[in-house]
Structures are given as C-alpha cells and as structure tokens.
Motif scaffolding. Structure first.
Motif, short mmCIF file in Angstrom:
data_model
loop_
_atom_site.label_atom_id
_atom_site.label_comp_id
_atom_site.label_asym_id
_atom_site.label_seq_id
_atom_site.Cartn_x
_atom_site.Cartn_y
_atom_site.Cartn_z
N TYR A 1 0.55 -8.13 -12.17
CA TYR A 1 0.04 -6.97 -12.90
C TYR A 1 0.77 -6.69 -14.21
CZ TYR A 1 -2.19 -6.25 -8.39
OH TYR A 1 -2.92 -6.42 -7.24
N TYR B 1 3.37 -1.62 -8.35
CA TYR B 1 3.43 -2.71 -7.38
C TYR B 1 4.82 -3.28 -7.15
CZ TYR B 1 -1.57 -2.44 -8.22
OH TYR B 1 -2.86 -1.99 -8.35
N PHE C 1 2.65 1.65 -3.34
CA PHE C 1 1.72 2.09 -4.38
C PHE C 1 1.53 3.60 -4.32
CE2 PHE C 1 -2.28 3.25 -6.19
CZ PHE C 1 -2.40 2.45 -7.31
N GLU D 1 -12.34 -8.58 -6.73
CA GLU D 1 -10.96 -8.12 -6.79
C GLU D 1 -10.29 -8.34 -5.44
OE1 GLU D 1 -10.22 -4.18 -8.13
OE2 GLU D 1 -11.27 -4.45 -10.01
N LEU E 1 5.00 -9.19 -6.25
CA LEU E 1 3.62 -8.76 -6.43
C LEU E 1 3.39 -8.19 -7.83
CD1 LEU E 1 0.80 -8.18 -5.30
CD2 LEU E 1 1.68 -6.00 -4.46
N ALA E 2 4.38 -7.48 -8.35
CA ALA E 2 4.25 -6.84 -9.67
C ALA E 2 3.98 -7.85 -10.77
CB ALA E 2 5.51 -6.04 -9.99
N ASN F 1 -11.84 -5.57 -17.59
CA ASN F 1 -10.70 -5.02 -18.31
C ASN F 1 -9.56 -6.01 -18.40
OD1 ASN F 1 -8.59 -4.40 -16.03
ND2 ASN F 1 -10.59 -3.84 -15.23
N LEU G 1 -5.02 -5.22 -1.65
CA LEU G 1 -3.57 -5.23 -1.78
C LEU G 1 -2.90 -6.09 -0.73
CD1 LEU G 1 -1.81 -4.10 -3.84
CD2 LEU G 1 -1.80 -1.91 -2.67
N GLU H 1 1.53 -6.55 -17.90
CA GLU H 1 0.58 -6.61 -19.02
C GLU H 1 1.03 -7.53 -20.15
OE1 GLU H 1 0.26 -2.13 -19.65
OE2 GLU H 1 1.38 -2.50 -17.82
N ASN I 1 -9.33 0.47 -7.47
CA ASN I 1 -9.70 -0.78 -8.12
C ASN I 1 -8.81 -0.94 -9.35
OD1 ASN I 1 -10.92 0.53 -10.42
ND2 ASN I 1 -12.66 0.98 -9.11
N LEU I 2 -8.79 -2.14 -9.88
CA LEU I 2 -7.85 -2.47 -10.95
C LEU I 2 -8.13 -1.66 -12.21
CD1 LEU I 2 -5.45 -4.15 -11.02
CD2 LEU I 2 -6.85 -6.17 -11.47
N GLU I 3 -9.40 -1.42 -12.50
CA GLU I 3 -9.74 -0.68 -13.70
C GLU I 3 -9.18 0.75 -13.64
OE1 GLU I 3 -13.91 -0.54 -14.49
OE2 GLU I 3 -13.61 0.28 -16.50
N PRO J 1 3.98 1.14 -16.97
CA PRO J 1 3.27 -0.15 -16.91
C PRO J 1 2.56 -0.25 -15.57
CG PRO J 1 5.58 -0.46 -17.54
CD PRO J 1 5.44 0.94 -17.03
N LEU J 2 1.42 -0.90 -15.56
CA LEU J 2 0.68 -1.04 -14.30
C LEU J 2 1.55 -1.69 -13.21
CD1 LEU J 2 -1.94 -0.88 -12.68
CD2 LEU J 2 -2.55 -3.11 -13.62
N ALA J 3 2.37 -2.65 -13.61
CA ALA J 3 3.21 -3.38 -12.65
C ALA J 3 4.16 -2.45 -11.90
CB ALA J 3 4.01 -4.46 -13.38
N GLN K 1 0.84 -1.19 0.00
CA GLN K 1 0.00 0.00 0.00
C GLN K 1 0.88 1.25 0.00
OE1 GLN K 1 -3.23 -0.14 -0.14
NE2 GLN K 1 -3.91 1.90 0.42
N TYR L 1 -6.52 -5.91 -17.35
CA TYR L 1 -5.68 -6.13 -16.17
C TYR L 1 -6.31 -7.16 -15.25
CZ TYR L 1 -3.51 -1.88 -17.86
OH TYR L 1 -2.89 -0.95 -18.64
N GLU M 1 -8.18 2.13 -1.40
CA GLU M 1 -7.44 1.38 -2.42
C GLU M 1 -8.09 1.59 -3.78
OE1 GLU M 1 -6.77 -2.75 -1.79
OE2 GLU M 1 -5.85 -2.44 0.16
N GLU N 1 -1.87 4.19 -17.60
CA GLU N 1 -1.82 4.61 -19.01
C GLU N 1 -1.60 6.11 -19.12
OE1 GLU N 1 -5.31 3.01 -20.94
OE2 GLU N 1 -4.74 0.98 -20.35
N GLY O 1 -5.39 0.82 -13.84
CA GLY O 1 -4.94 0.65 -15.22
C GLY O 1 -4.99 1.96 -15.99
#
Lengths: 94, 94
Positions: free
Chosen positions: B74, A74, A11, B53, B70-71, B5, B56, B76, A55-57, A69-71, A8, B7, A53, A64, A60
């Motif tokens: 995620y 994390y 992030f 979902e 963890l990455a 989505n 974290l 892509e 959400n994933l959407e 990258p989303l990773a 957390q 992800y 937190e 962008e 993402g």
DNA sequence: CCACTAAGACCCTCTTAGCGA
DNA sequence: TCGCTAAGAGGGTCTTAGTGG
C-alpha cells in the motif's frame, strides 16, 4: 467477518486513532472522505468495529483526509507505523 | 472496479513484483497462501490485473508468503516502499 | 450531538470452465 | 506449463431505519 485476523484488528485501531487525532466524529470523517452524509456514520462505524472491510478507494480517501499514508493503516508493528508517519512528515518539509 | 484509483494500481504492481522476485507462478503463490489449487491461478490473476480487490485476510497471507510487510503493498511512493522493506530486513537481523 | 446495530437489497468476489501462448 | 478471461453462483457490503448514551 468481524476481526478474523491481526491485520483487520490493526486497521481498525489505526483508523480510530488517526480519526481521534484529527478530532473528527465518525460522521464527519465519512463526509470528508466523500461518503453520503446519510450513511457516513454507519459506514465509518462498521470499519472501525471491524464488521465490514473498506475497499481500497475509500481507504485511500480516509488516509488523505486523516493526513497519513495509506500504508500506515496496514503496518503490523507500531515501530513500522511510526516510521511511516515520520517518512510522510519528512516529505512535507522537502 | 478495474484500477479506478492509484492505490489499486500500486497494489497490483507491488504484488506482481514481489511474486516475480520470489520466482513463483500465480498459481504457486495462491496455493502457498492457502487458496484452493483449482482457483489459485484465477484469483491471483484477478488481483494482479486489478479486476478484483483482495480481502485483508488473503492480502496478509500473500505478504507473508512473499516475505514483505503488508504495508508494502500500500506504499504510495517507491521511497516509502523501500523504507518498509528495509525496516523488515533490519528486524530479521535483530 | 455522539457511537453503534439489525436486516435485507444490492453488487462485488469467487468459482467453474474454459481460452491461446 | 504459463497468464488470462466470461458468466453465473454465492456472499460480503451498503443502505435504511432505528436504539441508547
């Protein structure tokens, strides 16, 4: 909630850093990610402070907009985070 | 919810693959991640099917149990996912 | 403009209790 | 045993409304 674990915390830090790199305000970032302009500031602030937190959407879309990258958000070590950024840049050159 | 989505879809796929690589059942994985044994199966199933979902904190525990950063969940592209795994393994050797 | 916050409505997750393979 | 699911309880998120820098 509120920053219970290391992921957390990471992030939040990475999100803020990526936003400042793009020179965007919390509100601008939220709007660019498709969040309603009247709540964009509040929500991004919540995410950066670790109160809520994502959400994933939404995560993402933020990735962008911020060009990472989303990773990246994390990655537990800075070494891995940099590796992920380098990979993304190498893909653009291809 | 339910796989809205890319992800979300990737997370599910990577979670399942990592679990099978460790040869764990959904219930075993959940218990190893600290989830109550009576709900472990249900929750992991929900995560793998993309119905719910993960938060974290739980995602972090799952990554630790499965021996991946963890990455990884995620990433892509498969290329980036492999890069993250390779990085984790190189850190172990150090 | 900026970052940030309290409070309640809202909605997603978690638990319970099961299913068939 | 395994993977998987419906439905309600419970609790975290989102919105509204606002503060102070």
């Amino acid at each position: 909630m509120t920053l219970q674990n290391k992921y957390q915390h990471l992030f939040c830090r990475r999100l803020k850093q990526a936003r400042l790199r793009k020179d965007l305000s919390q509100k601008q970032l939220g709007i660019a990610a498709g969040i309603d302009e009247f709540v964009a500031s509040t929500r991004i602030n919540r995410y950066e402070k670790g109160i809520h937190e994502v959400n994933l959407e939404t995560a993402g879309k933020l990735a962008e907009v911020l060009g990472v990258p989303l990773a990246y958000f994390y990655a537990e070590s800075d070494g891995l985070a940099q590796l992920i950024l380098d990979y993304a840049h190498s893909q653009i050159d291809k």
